[in-house]
Scaffold this motif. Structure first.
Motif, short mmCIF file in Angstrom:
data_model
loop_
_atom_site.label_atom_id
_atom_site.label_comp_id
_atom_site.label_asym_id
_atom_site.label_seq_id
_atom_site.Cartn_x
_atom_site.Cartn_y
_atom_site.Cartn_z
N ASP A 341 0.84 -1.21 0.00
CA ASP A 341 0.00 0.00 0.00
C ASP A 341 0.87 1.26 0.00
OD1 ASP A 341 -2.38 -1.39 -0.02
OD2 ASP A 341 -2.57 -1.42 2.16
N GLN A 342 1.95 1.22 0.76
CA GLN A 342 2.82 2.39 0.83
C GLN A 342 3.51 2.68 -0.50
OE1 GLN A 342 4.89 1.34 4.78
NE2 GLN A 342 5.03 3.55 4.69
N VAL A 343 4.09 1.67 -1.12
CA VAL A 343 4.82 1.93 -2.37
C VAL A 343 3.87 2.38 -3.47
CG1 VAL A 343 6.67 0.32 -1.77
CG2 VAL A 343 4.75 -0.50 -3.12
N VAL A 344 2.66 1.82 -3.48
CA VAL A 344 1.69 2.27 -4.48
C VAL A 344 1.30 3.72 -4.23
CG1 VAL A 344 -0.67 1.96 -5.31
CG2 VAL A 344 0.80 -0.03 -4.98
N GLY A 345 1.06 4.07 -2.96
CA GLY A 345 0.72 5.45 -2.64
C GLY A 345 1.86 6.42 -2.90
N ILE A 346 3.08 6.04 -2.55
CA ILE A 346 4.24 6.90 -2.78
C ILE A 346 4.45 7.13 -4.26
CG2 ILE A 346 6.75 7.03 -2.57
CD1 ILE A 346 6.47 5.58 0.10
N SER A 347 4.32 6.07 -5.05
CA SER A 347 4.51 6.19 -6.50
C SER A 347 3.51 7.16 -7.11
CB SER A 347 4.39 4.81 -7.15
OG SER A 347 4.55 4.90 -8.54
N ARG A 348 2.25 7.06 -6.69
CA ARG A 348 1.24 7.99 -7.21
C ARG A 348 1.53 9.43 -6.76
NH1 ARG A 348 -3.37 6.13 -9.36
NH2 ARG A 348 -4.51 7.99 -8.68
N CYS A 349 2.01 9.57 -5.53
CA CYS A 349 2.34 10.92 -5.03
C CYS A 349 3.47 11.52 -5.85
CB CYS A 349 2.71 10.83 -3.56
SG CYS A 349 3.15 12.42 -2.82
N TRP A 350 4.48 10.74 -6.18
CA TRP A 350 5.59 11.24 -6.99
C TRP A 350 5.12 11.68 -8.38
CZ3 TRP A 350 9.63 6.88 -5.68
CH2 TRP A 350 10.13 7.11 -4.40
N ARG A 351 4.09 11.01 -8.87
CA ARG A 351 3.56 11.37 -10.20
C ARG A 351 2.50 12.46 -10.13
NH1 ARG A 351 3.09 5.69 -10.63
NH2 ARG A 351 0.82 5.91 -10.67
N GLY A 352 2.24 12.97 -8.92
CA GLY A 352 1.26 14.02 -8.77
C GLY A 352 -0.18 13.54 -8.83
N GLU A 353 -0.44 12.24 -8.57
CA GLU A 353 -1.78 11.68 -8.64
C GLU A 353 -2.36 11.54 -7.24
OE1 GLU A 353 -1.30 8.01 -10.65
OE2 GLU A 353 -0.71 8.90 -12.55
N GLU A 354 -3.69 11.60 -7.16
CA GLU A 354 -4.37 11.47 -5.88
C GLU A 354 -4.34 10.02 -5.41
OE1 GLU A 354 -5.61 13.78 -3.92
OE2 GLU A 354 -4.96 15.36 -5.31
N PRO A 355 -4.22 9.77 -4.10
CA PRO A 355 -4.24 8.39 -3.59
C PRO A 355 -5.61 7.75 -3.75
CG PRO A 355 -4.27 9.97 -1.78
CD PRO A 355 -4.05 10.77 -3.04
N GLU A 356 -5.63 6.46 -4.03
CA GLU A 356 -6.86 5.69 -4.14
C GLU A 356 -6.72 4.44 -3.29
OE1 GLU A 356 -8.28 4.90 -8.05
OE2 GLU A 356 -7.69 6.86 -8.85
N PRO A 357 -7.41 4.37 -2.16
CA PRO A 357 -7.23 3.25 -1.24
C PRO A 357 -7.55 1.88 -1.83
CG PRO A 357 -8.37 5.07 -0.17
CD PRO A 357 -8.30 5.40 -1.63
#
Length: 537
Positions: A341-357
């Motif tokens: 969950d963390q790596v998926v959320g971090i990757s989206r954050c780096w790309r400027g995308e909103e988190p999706e649980p």
């Protein structure tokens, strides 16, 4: 004790040397008195100068020789007799104190006597040219835990001789060797990083702070670099080479280890001299996140690529079912789901995308959907409808069995699990109906037809014992009522119990337990038998 005794003898020799020096000074004084008596009246100032120069210089040389007598012991390995070594070091410090006090009174009269304009070139604060202090520092720094008082004695004197930078480098070199040796004892990457951040490096940082309060960060940065820890963080060899499920799991484990040690990393690598360490750590985190996310999002495509593979010739459950469901369970389990969950959320954050649980859950559902489509495609490659049904029975049974009671089953829900079990039961009924049930309509050719069908189906497999027992009992319920003779029924029982073991015709001999044949006989005699009865082997 031998080294302590040797040190004692050395000190006794130094005392004897000093006594001899004192005797020599007395003799020199008497000779100077004799010379003074023979000199003309104008010479007394010269005699006074000689006396003032010779006496202090002789005392300094005597102590200087005694200190050099300690040199072999101070340059030995202190770990053999630490107490004796530290005792020598304290006595060396007292001797150096004497020399630092005695050198100026000895040098100034001699310079005045000789009228040396360069007397300032004689450095009274550097009585041994620093040649002994640096090796002693190396030996103190090589201790598993250097003793602060004795270490401070050496550092104080090196600082007094403008050698503080050299002392920092020397200390860091020795401590780096010690740290590298301790880290090498940890066989796995995960263990080594945890040992470094939680034990080895914090101890080194505390030593640097105690030894060099003004240069602790610089000293510690040298230790981190020279110990190989930075190279350990940035080296490409620490990452698994071959892409696949194992690499994904390893990357998540590495990320989880770093994340668990994040507070330790932040505390250790705070300071202006540790930019390189912070950069290496951030770079490693990015490599782990990018690598893990890339492999995770490729799982559905990797499952789809397996459709071109041939299904099992024996119609058993494909290995891919267990492998894919096993991977999903690993990723969704408590050991790796948080890191995923963390790596998926971090990757989206780096790309400027909103988190999706719900991204991970949706991805797992897509993986299962791709696997079920593989089953449908593989089933179509069987020419025999009965074999196709047996394959789908095995596959759906294994799918729900591997997921039930596991993280994937919890994600998909009881409805999904029960639906796959019902599918397996329907395919079992279809298999019996399309094969063995047809024999009852050809009673006259029953025995011949049974043997021909058995020779084909005996090469097929049902790996799960419970499922195999249910299929065998369903076949028995279908075909045994058509048998009238006892001997014929016993032969059929043995043949039925040899089905689905994947061993071919050679599996016939020895199969068929008495209890199993008894249940079949009861069935043939009109008794009722539940298909959920205990399996037989």
């Amino acid at each position: 004790m031998e080294r302590l005794e040797a040190a004692r003898r050395t000190l006794q020799s130094a005392l004897a040397t000093c006594a001899a020096a004192a005797a020599a000074l007395d003799l020199s004084g008497r000779r100077l008195a004799e010379i003074s008596a023979r000199l003309p009246p104008a010479a007394p100032p010269l005699v006074a100068q000689l006396r003032a120069a010779v006496a202090p210089a002789a005392a300094v040389l005597a102590v200087f020789d005694a200190v050099h007598g300690l040199e072999p012991h101070l340059l030995s390995d202190p770990r053999h007799d630490t107490a004796a070594y530290l005792l020598l070091l304290r006595r060396l410090d007292r001797a150096l104190d004497f020399l630092s006090r005695a050198c100026p009174p000895a040098i100034e009269p001699a310079a005045a006597l000789l009228q040396r304009p360069d007397r300032a070139a004689l450095d009274p604060a550097d009585p041994l040219d620093g040649g002994l202090l640096l090796p002693v520092l190396r030996r103190l720094a090589s201790f598993p835990a250097p003793t602060p008082p004795e270490l401070g004695l050496v550092l104080r004197r090196l600082s007094a001789t403008a050698r503080a930078d050299l002392a920092v480098r020397t200390f860091a070199e020795e401590r780096a060797l010690s740290a590298a040796a301790r880290l090498a004892a940890a066989p796995r990457w995960l263990d080594r990083v945890a040992l470094a951040v939680s034990d080895v490096l914090p101890a080194e940082r505390r030593l640097c702070s105690a030894a060099f309060p003004a240069a602790a960060s610089l000293c510690f940065a040298e230790i981190v670099s020279q110990s190989g820890f930075l190279l350990f963080l940035v080296s490409p060899s620490i990452l698994p080479v071959r892409d696949g499920p194992d690499k994904l799991l390893q990357l998540l484990d590495m990320f989880a280890t770093l994340d668990g040690l994040r507070a330790g990393f932040n505390e250790l690598f705070a300071g202006p001299s540790l930019d390189q360490a912070r950069t290496a750590t951030r770079g490693l985190v990015r490599r782990l996140v990018d690598g893990a996310c890339g492999l995770f999002w490729e799982i559905p495509a990797q499952v789809e690529m397996q459709r071109s593979a041939a299904p099992p010739p024996g119609a058993g459950a494909p290995r891919q079912v267990r492998a894919v469901v096993g991977l999903c369970n690993e990723l969704l389990g408590p050991a790796r789901r948080p890191a995923l969950d963390q790596v998926v959320g971090i990757s989206r954050c780096w790309r400027g995308e909103e988190p999706e649980p719900g991204l991970v859950a949706a991805a797992m559902a897509n993986v299962v959907a791709a696997l079920e489509e593989n089953l449908r495609v593989w089933a179509g490659s069987y020419a025999d409808p009965a074999q196709k049904s047996l394959f789908l029975m095995n596959a759906h049974w294994e799918l729900q069995k591997s997921a039930r009671g596991a993280p994937l089953g919890a994600l998909l829900g009881a409805g999904w699990l029960d639906g796959r079990r019902r599918r397996s039961e329907r395919f079992r009924e279809t298999y019996v109906r399309e094969s063995w049930a047809a024999l009852r309509r050809r009673t006259g050719e029953f025995k011949k037809g049974f043997e021909e069908m058995w020779r084909v189906h005996v090469r097929w497999a049902v790996e799960d014992k419970a499922l195999r027992g249910e299929v065998q009992m369903a076949i028995a319920k279908t075909v045994l009522p058509a048998c009238g003779e006892e001997e014929e029924r016993e032969a059929l029982e043995r043949m039925i119990f040899s089905l689905f073991l994947g061993g071919g015709e050679k599996g016939l001999n020895g199969f068929g337990s008495k209890s199993g044949r008894g249940r079949m006989r009861k069935l043939a005699d009109g008794g009722k038998l539940h298909l959920s009865a205990a399996p037989v082997a």
